[in-house]
Write an enzyme that holds these catalytic residues in place. Structure first.
Site, mmCIF file in Angstrom:
data_model
loop_
_atom_site.group_PDB
_atom_site.id
_atom_site.type_symbol
_atom_site.label_atom_id
_atom_site.label_comp_id
_atom_site.label_asym_id
_atom_site.label_seq_id
_atom_site.Cartn_x
_atom_site.Cartn_y
_atom_site.Cartn_z
ATOM 1 N N HIS A 129 0.885 -1.125 0.086
ATOM 2 C CA HIS A 129 -0.190 0.026 -0.010
ATOM 3 C C HIS A 129 0.815 1.194 0.083
ATOM 4 O O HIS A 129 1.116 2.053 0.905
ATOM 5 C CB HIS A 129 -0.658 0.080 1.149
ATOM 6 C CG HIS A 129 -2.063 0.803 1.145
ATOM 7 N ND1 HIS A 129 -2.400 1.486 0.152
ATOM 8 C CD2 HIS A 129 -2.937 1.140 1.876
ATOM 9 C CE1 HIS A 129 -3.477 2.546 0.365
ATOM 10 N NE2 HIS A 129 -3.959 2.097 1.579
ATOM 11 N N GLN A 132 -0.230 4.801 1.125
ATOM 12 C CA GLN A 132 -0.475 5.000 2.425
ATOM 13 C C GLN A 132 0.793 5.245 3.119
ATOM 14 O O GLN A 132 0.908 6.229 4.129
ATOM 15 C CB GLN A 132 -1.142 3.673 3.136
ATOM 16 C CG GLN A 132 -1.362 3.596 4.550
ATOM 17 C CD GLN A 132 -2.378 4.776 4.967
ATOM 18 O OE1 GLN A 132 -3.506 4.410 4.522
ATOM 19 N NE2 GLN A 132 -2.075 5.687 5.805
ATOM 20 N N ASP A 220 -2.611 -2.379 12.205
ATOM 21 C CA ASP A 220 -3.424 -2.509 11.070
ATOM 22 C C ASP A 220 -4.354 -3.810 11.307
ATOM 23 O O ASP A 220 -4.072 -4.621 12.480
ATOM 24 C CB ASP A 220 -2.608 -2.611 9.787
ATOM 25 C CG ASP A 220 -3.911 -2.708 8.502
ATOM 26 O OD1 ASP A 220 -4.860 -2.171 8.664
ATOM 27 O OD2 ASP A 220 -3.215 -3.221 7.417
HETATM 28 N N1 NVA Z 1 -4.549 -4.242 5.338
HETATM 29 C C1 NVA Z 1 -5.873 -3.503 5.100
HETATM 30 C C2 NVA Z 1 -5.423 -2.228 4.604
HETATM 31 C C3 NVA Z 1 -6.745 -1.413 4.672
HETATM 32 C C4 NVA Z 1 -6.471 0.170 4.199
HETATM 33 C C5 NVA Z 1 -6.403 -4.215 3.772
HETATM 34 O O1 NVA Z 1 -5.871 -4.651 3.030
HETATM 35 O O2 NVA Z 1 -7.632 -4.373 3.920
HETATM 36 N N1 CP Z 2 -6.210 3.403 4.473
HETATM 37 C C1 CP Z 2 -7.180 3.351 3.408
HETATM 38 O O1 CP Z 2 -6.547 3.138 2.309
HETATM 39 O O2 CP Z 2 -8.317 3.485 3.552
HETATM 40 P P1 CP Z 2 -9.618 3.211 2.310
HETATM 41 O O3 CP Z 2 -9.513 1.581 2.310
HETATM 42 O O4 CP Z 2 -10.736 3.589 2.713
HETATM 43 O O5 CP Z 2 -9.170 3.673 1.145
#
Ligand code: NVA
Ligand code: CP
Length: 303
Positions: A129, A132, A220
């Protein structure tokens, strides 16, 4: 820099250059200084998973830069009915100036970049990600002044956030410690990368060891998007141990900050009182998604 596919691809110089531009764009936004640096440009946003922050910050960011963003749900695109990514990439490259994609497999994002001819931005995959983590780094520097001598501790699942934080924090010079249960470690490619940093990186199952003297505490969710079916089994592994709570915060430095990419599950990976005590940092982090991504968009799409 042609794309933003994963933190592993970025040099330290590129990360700092993005963070500096993000700070500048935030300043301009706050002071009403117009910055239409992407006038007439169009970003396609493909979402194969849910999103609040990514969706809204990219769309708003493009508007603030004088461009336009299209929301493309995979339910509506032919990609959702099996049209190959190679063809989607070549078609969309002829209409758009850039694509942001949130999906499952990292390969899909890499393939879009391989077969298309426009910048591709990873808006989250199972592997990473990067958007982020740029916002997280921006927030850490904003609150702490620099990365010099700082220790980041991540507690929880060795998921996309862990993978990206390890790489991003090591690249900007921080010490990194990660506490994950056995069987839920970060990706082997990331651990291989981290090995090069010697004792600046620690992977343990002991949360107290990881949190010791940390300046930044991050966690997380225990079950990410796509892992809903495993949620109960994961709960049993993580519950009671892999949580940022008051007692863990006592192991970290007194002035340690807390970040969470959100959405958060209070009472699971983070205790409610710790979340609320650090809400200023967590919501600044959420805001910084906007500024950090605008920097990415300008770097990749401004001609
Ligand atoms: N680890 C989480 C992050 C969400 C922004 C997911 O992938 O659902
Ligand atoms: N942190 C993040 O990516 O949030 P969303 O899943 O709401 O985009």
């Amino acid at each position: 820099m042609k794309h933003l596919l994963k933190m592993l691809d970025l040099s330290t110089e590129e990360i700092f250059s993005l963070l500096n531009l993000a700070d500048q764009l935030k300043y301009e936004q706050k002071h009403g200084i117009q910055h239409h640096r992407l006038k007439g440009k169009t970003l396609g946003m493909i979402f194969q998973k849910a999103s609040t922050r990514t969706r809204v910050s990219f769309e708003t960011g493009m508007y603030q830069l004088g461009g336009y963003a299209l929301f493309l749900s995979s339910n509506d695109l032919q990609i959702g009915r099996g049209e190959p990514v190679q063809d989607t990439a070549r078609v969309l490259s002829r209409y758009l100036d850039g694509i942001m994609i949130r999906t499952f497999e990292q390969k899909e994002v890499e393939d879009l970049a391989k077969y298309g001819s426009i910048p591709i931005i990873n808006g989250l995959t199972d592997f990473c990600h990067p958007c982020q983590i740029l916002a997280d780094l921006m927030t850490i520097r904003e609150f702490k002044g620099s990365f010099q001598g700082l220790k980041m501790c991540y507690v929880g699942d060795g998921n996309n956030m862990a993978n990206s934080l390890i790489v991003g924090c090591l690249k900007v010079g921080m010490q990194v410690s990660v506490a994950c249960p056995d069987g839920y470690h970060p990706d082997p490619a990331v651990l291989e990368f981290a090995k090069e940093y010697g004792d600046r990186f620690l992977l343990t199952s002991d949360v107290m060891e990881a949190a010791k003297n940390a300046d930044v505490m991050i966690t997380d969710v225990w079950a990410s998007m796509g892992q809903e079916g495993e949620a109960k089994a994961r709960q049993e592994v993580f519950a009671g141990t892999y949580q940022i709570n008051r007692s863990l915060m006592e192991t970290a430095k007194k002035d340690a900050m807390v970040l969470h990419c959100l959405p958060a599950h209070r009472g699971e990976e983070i205790a409610e009182d710790v979340f609320e005590a650090h809400a200023d940092e967590i919501f600044e982090e959420a805001e910084n998604r906007l500024h950090a991504q605008k920097a990415v968009l300008v770097k990749l799409m401004e001609k």
